[in-house]
Scaffold this active site. Structure first.
Site, PDB file in Angstrom:
ATOM      1  N   ARG A 118      -1.473 101.262  50.576  1.00  0.00           N
ATOM      2  CA  ARG A 118      -1.498 101.718  51.972  1.00  0.00           C
ATOM      3  C   ARG A 118      -0.848 103.073  52.218  1.00  0.00           C
ATOM      4  O   ARG A 118       0.139 103.420  51.563  1.00  0.00           O
ATOM      5  CB  ARG A 118      -0.814 100.666  52.865  1.00  0.00           C
ATOM      6  CG  ARG A 118      -1.596  99.373  52.916  1.00  0.00           C
ATOM      7  CD  ARG A 118      -0.907  98.296  53.734  1.00  0.00           C
ATOM      8  NE  ARG A 118      -1.753  97.095  53.803  1.00  0.00           N
ATOM      9  CZ  ARG A 118      -1.903  96.215  52.808  1.00  0.00           C
ATOM     10  NH1 ARG A 118      -1.226  96.380  51.674  1.00  0.00           N
ATOM     11  NH2 ARG A 118      -2.725  95.190  52.925  1.00  0.00           N
ATOM     12  N   HIS A 143      -6.372 101.326  50.261  1.00  0.00           N
ATOM     13  CA  HIS A 143      -7.234 101.582  49.107  1.00  0.00           C
ATOM     14  C   HIS A 143      -8.256 102.692  49.351  1.00  0.00           C
ATOM     15  O   HIS A 143      -9.434 102.554  49.025  1.00  0.00           O
ATOM     16  CB  HIS A 143      -7.934 100.292  48.673  1.00  0.00           C
ATOM     17  CG  HIS A 143      -6.983  99.244  48.152  1.00  0.00           C
ATOM     18  ND1 HIS A 143      -5.819  99.547  47.486  1.00  0.00           N
ATOM     19  CD2 HIS A 143      -7.034  97.881  48.189  1.00  0.00           C
ATOM     20  CE1 HIS A 143      -5.189  98.432  47.147  1.00  0.00           C
ATOM     21  NE2 HIS A 143      -5.896  97.401  47.564  1.00  0.00           N
ATOM     22  N   HIS A 217      -8.493  97.055  40.467  1.00  0.00           N
ATOM     23  CA  HIS A 217      -8.168  95.895  41.291  1.00  0.00           C
ATOM     24  C   HIS A 217      -8.789  94.596  40.743  1.00  0.00           C
ATOM     25  O   HIS A 217      -9.423  93.843  41.492  1.00  0.00           O
ATOM     26  CB  HIS A 217      -8.614  96.153  42.724  1.00  0.00           C
ATOM     27  CG  HIS A 217      -7.792  95.476  43.770  1.00  0.00           C
ATOM     28  ND1 HIS A 217      -7.687  94.110  43.852  1.00  0.00           N
ATOM     29  CD2 HIS A 217      -7.034  95.973  44.772  1.00  0.00           C
ATOM     30  CE1 HIS A 217      -6.906  93.803  44.882  1.00  0.00           C
ATOM     31  NE2 HIS A 217      -6.494  94.913  45.446  1.00  0.00           N
ATOM     32  N   ASP A 289       3.063  90.465  47.557  1.00  0.00           N
ATOM     33  CA  ASP A 289       2.146  91.580  47.773  1.00  0.00           C
ATOM     34  C   ASP A 289       3.011  92.831  47.845  1.00  0.00           C
ATOM     35  O   ASP A 289       3.111  93.490  48.872  1.00  0.00           O
ATOM     36  CB  ASP A 289       1.347  91.357  49.070  1.00  0.00           C
ATOM     37  CG  ASP A 289       0.193  92.344  49.197  1.00  0.00           C
ATOM     38  OD1 ASP A 289       0.070  93.228  48.332  1.00  0.00           O
ATOM     39  OD2 ASP A 289      -0.568  92.222  50.171  1.00  0.00           O
ATOM     40  N   GLU A 355      -1.612  95.728  39.796  1.00  0.00           N
ATOM     41  CA  GLU A 355      -2.184  97.059  39.942  1.00  0.00           C
ATOM     42  C   GLU A 355      -1.146  98.112  39.597  1.00  0.00           C
ATOM     43  O   GLU A 355      -0.170  98.280  40.328  1.00  0.00           O
ATOM     44  CB  GLU A 355      -2.663  97.246  41.385  1.00  0.00           C
ATOM     45  CG  GLU A 355      -3.627  96.163  41.866  1.00  0.00           C
ATOM     46  CD  GLU A 355      -3.550  95.941  43.384  1.00  0.00           C
ATOM     47  OE1 GLU A 355      -3.810  96.888  44.134  1.00  0.00           O
ATOM     48  OE2 GLU A 355      -3.222  94.819  43.809  1.00  0.00           O
TER      49      GLU A 355
HETATM   50  C1  GLA Z   1      -3.905  94.965  47.639  1.00  0.00           C
HETATM   51  C2  GLA Z   1      -3.029  94.889  48.832  1.00  0.00           C
HETATM   52  C3  GLA Z   1      -3.176  93.575  49.509  1.00  0.00           C
HETATM   53  C4  GLA Z   1      -4.619  93.280  49.840  1.00  0.00           C
HETATM   54  C5  GLA Z   1      -5.468  93.422  48.595  1.00  0.00           C
HETATM   55  C6  GLA Z   1      -6.924  93.320  48.885  1.00  0.00           C
HETATM   56  O1  GLA Z   1      -3.419  94.274  46.575  1.00  0.00           O
HETATM   57  O2  GLA Z   1      -1.689  95.129  48.541  1.00  0.00           O
HETATM   58  O3  GLA Z   1      -2.408  93.553  50.678  1.00  0.00           O
HETATM   59  O4  GLA Z   1      -5.076  94.157  50.822  1.00  0.00           O
HETATM   60  O5  GLA Z   1      -5.249  94.640  47.981  1.00  0.00           O
HETATM   61  O6  GLA Z   1      -7.256  92.216  49.665  1.00  0.00           O
END
Ligand code: GLA
Length: 389
Positions: A118, A143, A217, A289, A355
């Site tokens: 983000r 993304h 991803h 996350d 990632e």
């Molecule tokens: C990344 C983001 C998550 C989500 C995924 C896709 O990993 O950090 O918050 O948006 O992508 O769903």
């Protein structure tokens, strides 16, 4: 790190056995045998986009690993590796049809750009100029924007080199695309080595100062993409700190210690062990996350940073990278509305993503490692996935 290094060696040995076992037998993916073991990737039609552009799938295999890649998004449609008994499974979530990838994919297997994760409010200032980029995740950019690299058709060139087999993927992102400055020329190389490692080399150049943060991803489930929860997978991450986020999942700028929190994966534990702890950060993300600050920092060569193991199948994966960060996402937004390539429904926690990246929102966080790329410089990062069993 000691455990990681041993795991890599064990993984390579296991893949070596797999390669010997497979030697001389016909691979499902076909292709012309290469003198040193690899096989020429095979191209097949995979469908046509609304604007008439044809999409292809490429199959390649080497060292006991089988990979299927789409020209659309550079998507890994499947990645098959053997379990401890030599049984192959696709360990990466995906779809059977192009239409599903276009309409509803949560970045399954895709290349991510220009900027992984983000950017707060889709805004940043570079050399005194303010840029507003495409906003596609509440008030933020996720993304790359609504038409990121995951939704572009890449030019794909197969290669065999020594004992390696691979694909070179090219995309030129024009000046102003999704609001980013500069024409960005991107080359991503997917290599399968004779040990069955999957290596990704990212390269990019620009004609104006810009920001770049590329990643992949893939949603991993080492028991097989259709086998349910990954909460029993064991994970180890060589990061003593992580970047806490606000309720919109934008880093606060702090580098917080993992010690004494659910974020401590320095010693191997299962994904599920602490996922239900009532920690504010887990509530924000509906699970993990977050970006881990890798202790090794930015390195010239890939260093092992994470190991994932599924005890039921014995499959292991070690990730090595040159990057300073790792986003561990525990598949929190999978909600039972998508039917995957094996015909089963994907539910929350059915896969996880690891990632490799620079930290989210770096363009707005001067204290984070820089993601600025200038004319004359070449962006270069490498991530290697090594498999064992
Ligand atoms: C990344 C983001 C998550 C989500 C995924 C896709 O990993 O950090 O918050 O948006 O992508 O769903």
């Amino acid at each position: 790190m000691e455990l990681n290094r041993r795991t890599v060696i064990a993984g390579a040995a296991a893949a070596g056995i797999a390669a010997t076992t497979l030697g001389g037998t016909a691979h499902a993916t076909g292709g012309t045998a290469h003198p040193t073991g690899g096989r020429t990737p095979v191209r097949k039609p995979f469908g046509t986009l609304a604007d008439g552009t044809e999409v292809h799938s490429w199959s390649l295999s080497n060292g006991g690993t089988r990979l299927k890649v789409l020209s659309y998004g550079g998507i890994v449609q499947s990645l098959e590796i053997p379990d401890r008994h030599g049984r192959y499974e696709n360990v990466s979530l995906g779809f059977d049809d192009l239409a599903d990838y276009v309409a509803k994919s949560p970045y399954f297997g895709a290349l991510i750009g220009r900027f992984g994760n983000r950017i707060g409010k889709g805004r940043f200032t570079l050399d005194g100029t303010a840029h507003q980029i495409d906003v596609n995740d509440g008030e933020n950019t996720l993304h790359g924007g609504s038409r990121g690299f995951d939704k572009r058709v890449w030019d794909v060139e197969p290669f065999t080199k020594g004992s390696d087999v691979g694909l070179r993927l090219y995309h030129t992102s024009v000046d102003g695309e999704m609001g980013y400055p500069g024409t960005l020329r991107v080359k991503v190389t997917y290599t399968l080595t004779r040990h069955g490692d999957w290596r990704i080399d990212y390269e990019a150049t620009t004609d104006r100062a810009t920001v770049v943060n590329l990643t992949s991803h893939v949603y991993w489930n080492l028991a097989g993409e259709d086998s349910g929860s990954i909460h029993g997978h064991q994970l180890k991450i060589a990061g003593s700190r992580y970047t806490p986020v606000d309720s919109g999942l934008i880093p606060t700028g702090e580098l917080a210690r993992v010690a004494g929190t659910p974020f401590d994966f320095r010693r191997t534990k299962t994904v599920g062990e602490d996922i239900r702890v009532a920690h504010q950060q887990l509530l924000y993300g509906q699970g993990f996350d977050h970006n881990w600050v890798l202790d090794k920092g930015i390195t010239a060569a890939p260093v092992p940073v994470a190991t994932l193991r599924d005890p039921s199948s014995g499959r292991t994966m070690t990730i090595s990278t040159t990057e300073p960060g790792l986003q561990f996402y525990s598949g929190n937004f999978l909600d039972g509305t998508l039917v995957g390539s094996g015909g089963t429904v994907y539910r929350q926690g059915d896969a996880l993503c690891l990632e490799t990246q620079h930290f989210p929102d770096s363009p707005n966080k001067p204290s984070f490692p820089s993601t600025v790329l200038r004319p004359g410089q070449t962006y270069r990062t490498t991530t290697v996935h090594s498999f064992g069993r």
